[in-house]
Design a protein around this motif. Structure first.
Motif, PDB file in Angstrom:
ATOM      1  N   ASP A  80       0.857  -1.186   0.000  1.00 53.27           N
ATOM      2  CA  ASP A  80       0.000   0.000   0.000  1.00 53.27           C
ATOM      3  C   ASP A  80       0.894   1.238   0.000  1.00 53.27           C
ATOM      4  OD1 ASP A  80      -2.054   1.741   0.120  1.00 53.27           O
ATOM      5  OD2 ASP A  80      -2.847   1.074   2.049  1.00 53.27           O
ATOM      6  N   ASP A  81       1.528   1.480  -1.127  1.00 53.19           N
ATOM      7  CA  ASP A  81       2.541   2.532  -1.230  1.00 53.19           C
ATOM      8  C   ASP A  81       2.379   3.212  -2.599  1.00 53.19           C
ATOM      9  OD1 ASP A  81       4.913   3.935  -1.805  1.00 53.19           O
ATOM     10  OD2 ASP A  81       6.046   2.690  -0.403  1.00 53.19           O
ATOM     11  N   LEU A  82       1.839   4.426  -2.555  1.00 48.24           N
ATOM     12  CA  LEU A  82       1.543   5.138  -3.809  1.00 48.24           C
ATOM     13  C   LEU A  82       2.799   5.385  -4.634  1.00 48.24           C
ATOM     14  CD1 LEU A  82      -0.618   6.505  -5.549  1.00 48.24           C
ATOM     15  CD2 LEU A  82      -0.258   8.595  -4.223  1.00 48.24           C
ATOM     16  N   GLN A  83       3.889   5.736  -3.957  1.00 52.81           N
ATOM     17  CA  GLN A  83       5.134   6.017  -4.668  1.00 52.81           C
ATOM     18  C   GLN A  83       5.626   4.772  -5.422  1.00 52.81           C
ATOM     19  OE1 GLN A  83       6.417   8.954  -5.098  1.00 52.81           O
ATOM     20  NE2 GLN A  83       8.011   8.092  -6.437  1.00 52.81           N
ATOM     21  N   LYS A  84       5.550   3.611  -4.746  1.00 51.85           N
ATOM     22  CA  LYS A  84       5.955   2.353  -5.390  1.00 51.85           C
ATOM     23  C   LYS A  84       5.086   2.040  -6.605  1.00 51.85           C
ATOM     24  CE  LYS A  84       8.133  -0.715  -2.010  1.00 51.85           C
ATOM     25  NZ  LYS A  84       7.935  -1.930  -1.212  1.00 51.85           N
ATOM     26  N   GLN A  85       3.779   2.261  -6.448  1.00 55.61           N
ATOM     27  CA  GLN A  85       2.852   1.985  -7.558  1.00 55.61           C
ATOM     28  C   GLN A  85       3.153   2.903  -8.734  1.00 55.61           C
ATOM     29  OE1 GLN A  85       0.510  -0.545  -7.511  1.00 55.61           O
ATOM     30  NE2 GLN A  85       0.267  -0.049  -9.661  1.00 55.61           N
ATOM     31  N   THR A  86       3.433   4.160  -8.432  1.00 54.90           N
ATOM     32  CA  THR A  86       3.756   5.120  -9.491  1.00 54.90           C
ATOM     33  C   THR A  86       5.042   4.700 -10.207  1.00 54.90           C
ATOM     34  OG1 THR A  86       2.728   6.847  -8.157  1.00 54.90           O
ATOM     35  CG2 THR A  86       4.116   7.578  -9.977  1.00 54.90           C
ATOM     36  N   GLU A  87       6.020   4.268  -9.430  1.00 54.99           N
ATOM     37  CA  GLU A  87       7.289   3.821 -10.024  1.00 54.99           C
ATOM     38  C   GLU A  87       7.070   2.571 -10.880  1.00 54.99           C
ATOM     39  OE1 GLU A  87      10.247   5.270 -10.041  1.00 54.99           O
ATOM     40  OE2 GLU A  87       9.342   6.949  -8.960  1.00 54.99           O
ATOM     41  N   TRP A  88       6.178   1.698 -10.405  1.00 50.51           N
ATOM     42  CA  TRP A  88       5.881   0.476 -11.163  1.00 50.51           C
ATOM     43  C   TRP A  88       5.288   0.850 -12.532  1.00 50.51           C
ATOM     44  CZ3 TRP A  88       2.547  -2.410 -13.919  1.00 50.51           C
ATOM     45  CH2 TRP A  88       2.809  -3.773 -14.039  1.00 50.51           C
ATOM     46  N   ILE A  89       4.377   1.808 -12.515  1.00 46.17           N
ATOM     47  CA  ILE A  89       3.739   2.224 -13.778  1.00 46.17           C
ATOM     48  C   ILE A  89       4.770   2.895 -14.694  1.00 46.17           C
ATOM     49  CG2 ILE A  89       1.996   3.746 -14.803  1.00 46.17           C
ATOM     50  CD1 ILE A  89       0.292   3.261 -12.262  1.00 46.17           C
ATOM     51  N   LYS A  90       5.657   3.664 -14.100  1.00 47.19           N
ATOM     52  CA  LYS A  90       6.712   4.323 -14.893  1.00 47.19           C
ATOM     53  C   LYS A  90       7.565   3.267 -15.612  1.00 47.19           C
ATOM     54  CE  LYS A  90       9.978   8.091 -14.171  1.00 47.19           C
ATOM     55  NZ  LYS A  90      10.567   8.965 -13.151  1.00 47.19           N
ATOM     56  N   ALA A  91       7.922   2.224 -14.893  1.00 48.06           N
ATOM     57  CA  ALA A  91       8.714   1.145 -15.497  1.00 48.06           C
ATOM     58  C   ALA A  91       7.892   0.398 -16.551  1.00 48.06           C
ATOM     59  CB  ALA A  91       9.194   0.172 -14.410  1.00 48.06           C
ATOM     60  N   TYR A  92       6.589   0.238 -16.245  1.00 44.80           N
ATOM     61  CA  TYR A  92       5.707  -0.435 -17.219  1.00 44.80           C
ATOM     62  C   TYR A  92       5.647   0.352 -18.524  1.00 44.80           C
ATOM     63  CZ  TYR A  92       1.425  -0.313 -19.828  1.00 44.80           C
ATOM     64  OH  TYR A  92       0.546  -0.200 -20.876  1.00 44.80           O
ATOM     65  N   LYS A  93       5.592   1.690 -18.443  1.00 48.56           N
ATOM     66  CA  LYS A  93       5.467   2.505 -19.663  1.00 48.56           C
ATOM     67  C   LYS A  93       6.637   2.259 -20.615  1.00 48.56           C
ATOM     68  CE  LYS A  93       2.384   5.042 -20.309  1.00 48.56           C
ATOM     69  NZ  LYS A  93       1.014   4.704 -20.852  1.00 48.56           N
ATOM     70  N   GLN A  94       7.780   1.930 -20.055  1.00 52.20           N
ATOM     71  CA  GLN A  94       8.924   1.576 -20.891  1.00 52.20           C
ATOM     72  C   GLN A  94       8.638   0.271 -21.636  1.00 52.20           C
ATOM     73  OE1 GLN A  94      11.604   3.360 -21.623  1.00 52.20           O
ATOM     74  NE2 GLN A  94      12.216   1.709 -23.024  1.00 52.20           N
ATOM     75  N   ARG A  95       8.075  -0.725 -20.900  1.00 53.04           N
ATOM     76  CA  ARG A  95       7.730  -2.005 -21.546  1.00 53.04           C
ATOM     77  C   ARG A  95       6.635  -1.799 -22.591  1.00 53.04           C
ATOM     78  NH1 ARG A  95       8.027  -3.384 -16.085  1.00 53.04           N
ATOM     79  NH2 ARG A  95       5.790  -3.786 -15.839  1.00 53.04           N
ATOM     80  N   GLU A  96       5.726  -0.865 -22.293  1.00 53.28           N
ATOM     81  CA  GLU A  96       4.667  -0.546 -23.270  1.00 53.28           C
ATOM     82  C   GLU A  96       5.286   0.040 -24.545  1.00 53.28           C
ATOM     83  OE1 GLU A  96       1.239   1.979 -21.893  1.00 53.28           O
ATOM     84  OE2 GLU A  96       1.893   3.163 -23.624  1.00 53.28           O
TER      85      GLU A  96
END
Lengths: 178, 78
Positions: free
Chosen positions: A41-57
């Protein structure tokens, strides 16, 4: 890529960093996310996860899709990942509590449409937790069980199975299609 | 068709709540388990057992198990 898509009365678009709070609210909902891997339950971690995902996208290795209603209220998400020349996996499917009971069906119909008709991906593999009884029953209607272990049942779905499933789901939501 | 048998078949689509008290008049959406997956389970059960395809609208406009039974009966006899 033609996102956003407007189908079945819903809008489907790719996830952005600004969706982190909504996704976190779904993934930390004990009832909704009980069949998924745990999320901090960590917004910063989730945001970082999405940032990394956008690279895979960007590399067309993964697509994380959010669907929303006419008022641009987010309703749920799903993900296509492990995309190779021959196959892909779907998962991370979550829907906000209190939605119309056919939002889930419509989003699952769109998973197939996106994977097979838009991205032209190959064989479809996915797994379902063994204690997720209703979802297991649902997938056993169309997909082939290829393996199982203590935790999961593993499925594969070929083109014919996908078409049978799409036809079944479309017949259920027919009055809603526009 | 038999309403008692239909109620039992309907109740079998619920995995997490007690359905012992389900009757034809049970409001099947008024519980913690009702979801899109329960709706799909019901539709799949009806498809398999009665060779009838319920639509989303059929389920949406129904409140009790009797309502669904009546729709299925009409389609079976239609």
């Amino acid at each position: 890529m033609q996102f956003p898509f407007h189908k079945y009365g819903l809008t489907f678009r790719l996830v952005e960093e600004s969706d982190a709070q909504f996704i976190l609210s779904l993934r930390t909902n004990k009832e909704r996310a009980r069949y998924l891997s745990a999320t901090d339950d960590d917004l910063q971690k989730q945001t970082e996860w999405i940032k990394a995902y956008k690279q895979r996208e960007n590399e067309r290795k993964e697509y994380y899709v959010l669907f929303e209603d006419d008022n641009q209220q987010p309703l749920g998400v799903f993900r296509l990942y492990d995309i190779t020349a021959e196959s892909f996996t779907s998962g991370s499917w979550l829907i906000k509590p209190g939605c119309d009971e056919f939002v889930g069906l419509k989003s699952d119909l769109f998973v197939g449409f996106l994977a097979k008709e838009v991205l032209k991906l190959g064989d479809w593999f996915f797994d379902v937790r063994k204690n997720n009884k209703k979802v297991l029953r649902y997938h056993k209607m169309f997909a082939k069980v290829i393996n199982e272990d203590e935790l999961n049942v593993y499925f594969a779905m070929d083109r014919a199975a996908y078409e049978k499933k799409s036809s079944f789901l479309t017949s259920i939501i027919q009055p809603d299609i526009y | 068709m038999n309403i008692e048998k239909f109620v039992r078949e309907f109740a079998d689509q619920y995995d997490d709540i007690s359905t012992e008290n389900f009757t034809a008049e049970t409001k099947f959406k008024e519980n913690d388990e009702w979801s899109s997956m329960t709706a799909l389970s019901v539709i799949a059960m009806v498809d398999e057992s009665y060779s009838v395809r319920l639509t989303g609208d059929d389920v949406r406009k129904s409140t009790t198990i009797q309502d669904i039974y009546d729709i299925v009966s009409l389609k079976v006899n239609g």
